[in-house]
Design a protein around this motif. Sequence first.
Motif, PDB file in Angstrom:
ATOM      1  N   SER A  14       0.729  -1.207  -0.044  1.00 41.65           N
ATOM      2  CA  SER A  14       0.159  -0.020   0.099  1.00 41.65           C
ATOM      3  C   SER A  14       0.775   1.316  -0.080  1.00 41.65           C
ATOM      4  N   VAL A  15       2.132   1.324   0.560  1.00 34.84           N
ATOM      5  CA  VAL A  15       2.991   2.132   0.494  1.00 34.84           C
ATOM      6  C   VAL A  15       3.646   2.603  -0.872  1.00 34.84           C
ATOM      7  N   GLY A  16       4.137   1.399  -1.627  1.00 34.16           N
ATOM      8  CA  GLY A  16       4.815   1.404  -2.507  1.00 34.16           C
ATOM      9  C   GLY A  16       4.093   1.474  -3.978  1.00 34.16           C
ATOM     10  N   THR A  17       2.665   1.164  -3.928  1.00 34.31           N
ATOM     11  CA  THR A  17       2.065   1.004  -5.037  1.00 34.31           C
ATOM     12  C   THR A  17       1.748   2.433  -5.774  1.00 34.31           C
ATOM     13  N   PRO A  18       1.436   3.350  -4.899  1.00 29.66           N
ATOM     14  CA  PRO A  18       1.281   4.864  -5.629  1.00 29.66           C
ATOM     15  C   PRO A  18       2.551   5.693  -6.253  1.00 29.66           C
ATOM     16  N   ILE A  19       3.705   5.043  -5.429  1.00 27.44           N
ATOM     17  CA  ILE A  19       4.865   5.490  -5.696  1.00 27.44           C
ATOM     18  C   ILE A  19       5.184   5.079  -7.146  1.00 27.44           C
ATOM     19  N   LEU A  20       4.931   3.416  -7.321  1.00 35.29           N
ATOM     20  CA  LEU A  20       5.429   3.060  -8.379  1.00 35.29           C
ATOM     21  C   LEU A  20       4.372   3.341  -9.580  1.00 35.29           C
ATOM     22  N   GLU A  21       3.098   3.596  -9.236  1.00 35.06           N
ATOM     23  CA  GLU A  21       2.377   3.932 -10.539  1.00 35.06           C
ATOM     24  C   GLU A  21       2.563   5.579 -10.922  1.00 35.06           C
ATOM     25  N   LYS A  22       3.207   6.402 -10.024  1.00 39.45           N
ATOM     26  CA  LYS A  22       3.666   7.891 -10.431  1.00 39.45           C
ATOM     27  C   LYS A  22       4.715   7.481 -11.475  1.00 39.45           C
ATOM     28  N   ILE A  23       5.570   6.739 -11.161  1.00 44.52           N
ATOM     29  CA  ILE A  23       6.900   6.336 -11.917  1.00 44.52           C
ATOM     30  C   ILE A  23       6.459   5.759 -13.043  1.00 44.52           C
ATOM     31  N   LEU A  24       5.423   4.680 -13.095  1.00 45.78           N
ATOM     32  CA  LEU A  24       5.208   4.096 -14.625  1.00 45.78           C
ATOM     33  C   LEU A  24       4.431   5.159 -15.267  1.00 45.78           C
ATOM     34  N   GLN A  25       3.764   6.142 -14.595  1.00 46.97           N
ATOM     35  CA  GLN A  25       2.879   6.917 -15.609  1.00 46.97           C
ATOM     36  C   GLN A  25       4.041   8.073 -16.216  1.00 46.97           C
ATOM     37  N   ASP A  31       6.982  11.925 -19.676  1.00 40.37           N
ATOM     38  CA  ASP A  31       7.077  13.228 -19.034  1.00 40.37           C
ATOM     39  C   ASP A  31       8.233  13.099 -17.834  1.00 40.37           C
ATOM     40  N   ARG A  32       9.284  13.248 -17.969  1.00 40.65           N
ATOM     41  CA  ARG A  32      10.462  13.560 -17.234  1.00 40.65           C
ATOM     42  C   ARG A  32      10.059  14.617 -16.158  1.00 40.65           C
ATOM     43  N   GLU A  33       9.504  15.721 -16.634  1.00 44.05           N
ATOM     44  CA  GLU A  33       9.100  16.659 -15.540  1.00 44.05           C
ATOM     45  C   GLU A  33       8.276  16.365 -14.340  1.00 44.05           C
ATOM     46  N   ALA A  34       7.428  15.318 -14.941  1.00 45.11           N
ATOM     47  CA  ALA A  34       6.199  14.936 -13.504  1.00 45.11           C
ATOM     48  C   ALA A  34       7.003  14.184 -12.755  1.00 45.11           C
ATOM     49  N   LEU A  35       7.850  13.231 -13.370  1.00 35.74           N
ATOM     50  CA  LEU A  35       8.742  12.345 -12.529  1.00 35.74           C
ATOM     51  C   LEU A  35       9.754  13.167 -11.283  1.00 35.74           C
ATOM     52  N   ILE A  36      10.278  14.337 -11.958  1.00 37.76           N
ATOM     53  CA  ILE A  36      11.120  15.214 -10.988  1.00 37.76           C
ATOM     54  C   ILE A  36      10.245  15.917 -10.101  1.00 37.76           C
ATOM     55  N   LEU A  42      15.654  12.652  -7.557  1.00 40.19           N
ATOM     56  CA  LEU A  42      16.090  11.848  -8.704  1.00 40.19           C
ATOM     57  C   LEU A  42      16.703  12.701  -9.871  1.00 40.19           C
ATOM     58  N   HIS A  43      16.609  14.145  -9.713  1.00 38.68           N
ATOM     59  CA  HIS A  43      16.852  14.857 -10.776  1.00 38.68           C
ATOM     60  C   HIS A  43      18.272  14.637 -11.484  1.00 38.68           C
ATOM     61  N   GLU A  44      19.380  14.326 -10.611  1.00 39.49           N
ATOM     62  CA  GLU A  44      20.710  14.087 -11.253  1.00 39.49           C
ATOM     63  C   GLU A  44      20.828  12.552 -11.730  1.00 39.49           C
ATOM     64  N   TRP A  45      19.849  11.507 -10.958  1.00 45.65           N
ATOM     65  CA  TRP A  45      20.273  10.195 -11.372  1.00 45.65           C
ATOM     66  C   TRP A  45      19.549   9.829 -12.637  1.00 45.65           C
ATOM     67  N   MET A  46      18.095  10.138 -12.828  1.00 46.28           N
ATOM     68  CA  MET A  46      17.330  10.291 -13.716  1.00 46.28           C
ATOM     69  C   MET A  46      17.562  11.191 -14.888  1.00 46.28           C
ATOM     70  N   ILE A 107       9.055   9.292   3.115  1.00 46.34           N
ATOM     71  CA  ILE A 107       9.589   8.206   2.264  1.00 46.34           C
ATOM     72  C   ILE A 107      10.322   8.631   0.979  1.00 46.34           C
ATOM     73  N   GLN A 108      11.421   8.269   0.618  1.00 54.24           N
ATOM     74  CA  GLN A 108      11.977   8.643  -0.441  1.00 54.24           C
ATOM     75  C   GLN A 108      12.467   7.341  -1.537  1.00 54.24           C
ATOM     76  N   VAL A 109      12.348   7.723  -2.540  1.00 56.10           N
ATOM     77  CA  VAL A 109      12.697   6.778  -3.645  1.00 56.10           C
ATOM     78  C   VAL A 109      14.351   6.908  -3.687  1.00 56.10           C
ATOM     79  N   ASN A 110      14.899   5.775  -3.470  1.00 58.04           N
ATOM     80  CA  ASN A 110      16.320   5.855  -3.572  1.00 58.04           C
ATOM     81  C   ASN A 110      16.598   5.006  -4.904  1.00 58.04           C
ATOM     82  N   GLY A 111      15.754   4.794  -5.691  1.00 56.03           N
ATOM     83  CA  GLY A 111      16.006   4.293  -7.152  1.00 56.03           C
ATOM     84  C   GLY A 111      14.984   3.345  -7.533  1.00 56.03           C
ATOM     85  N   PHE A 112      14.897   2.888  -8.870  1.00 59.43           N
ATOM     86  CA  PHE A 112      14.043   1.743  -9.146  1.00 59.43           C
ATOM     87  C   PHE A 112      14.767   1.215 -10.385  1.00 59.43           C
ATOM     88  N   ARG A 113      14.356   0.128 -10.882  1.00 59.73           N
ATOM     89  CA  ARG A 113      14.674  -0.549 -11.935  1.00 59.73           C
ATOM     90  C   ARG A 113      13.837  -1.714 -12.560  1.00 59.73           C
TER      91      ARG A 113
END
Length: 116
Positions: A14-25, A31-36, A42-46, A107-113
């Motif tokens: 329940s914590v991670g699903t909304p975060i993943l959905e934002k990333i997938l969308q 839309d990189r700007e939406a991700l950032i 994550l600006h420098e990483w992505m 909660i912060q996203v430290n990365g994804f793959r």
Amino acid sequence: MTTHEVINDENAESVGTPILEKILQSFVYKDREALIQHFPYLHEWMTEEIFDETVDALNRLGTLISKEYSNHSIKNETHLLSWNVHYKNDAKKVVWELFLIDHQREIQVNGFRFDR
């Protein structure tokens, strides 16, 4: 970014699903700007180049059909949450992994793959 909540096996989905959905969308809508905007740290990483390469790779897989939460584990104070995601043009499910940190004020996203 989300309100601070300690992640555990019971609430990881329940914590991670909304975060993943934002990333997938952000990748679906290219839309990189939406991700950032959602995850400014994550600006420098992505970078734009990495974002565009990811969009191209995901476009080849086709439309996202379904996703199913799989697992939660902890390594080096980072939470690893996994989903099996099925895309229209891919017979195999793609494993998306989300790395979260919950020891700060939020909660912060430290990365994804993702990988097949």
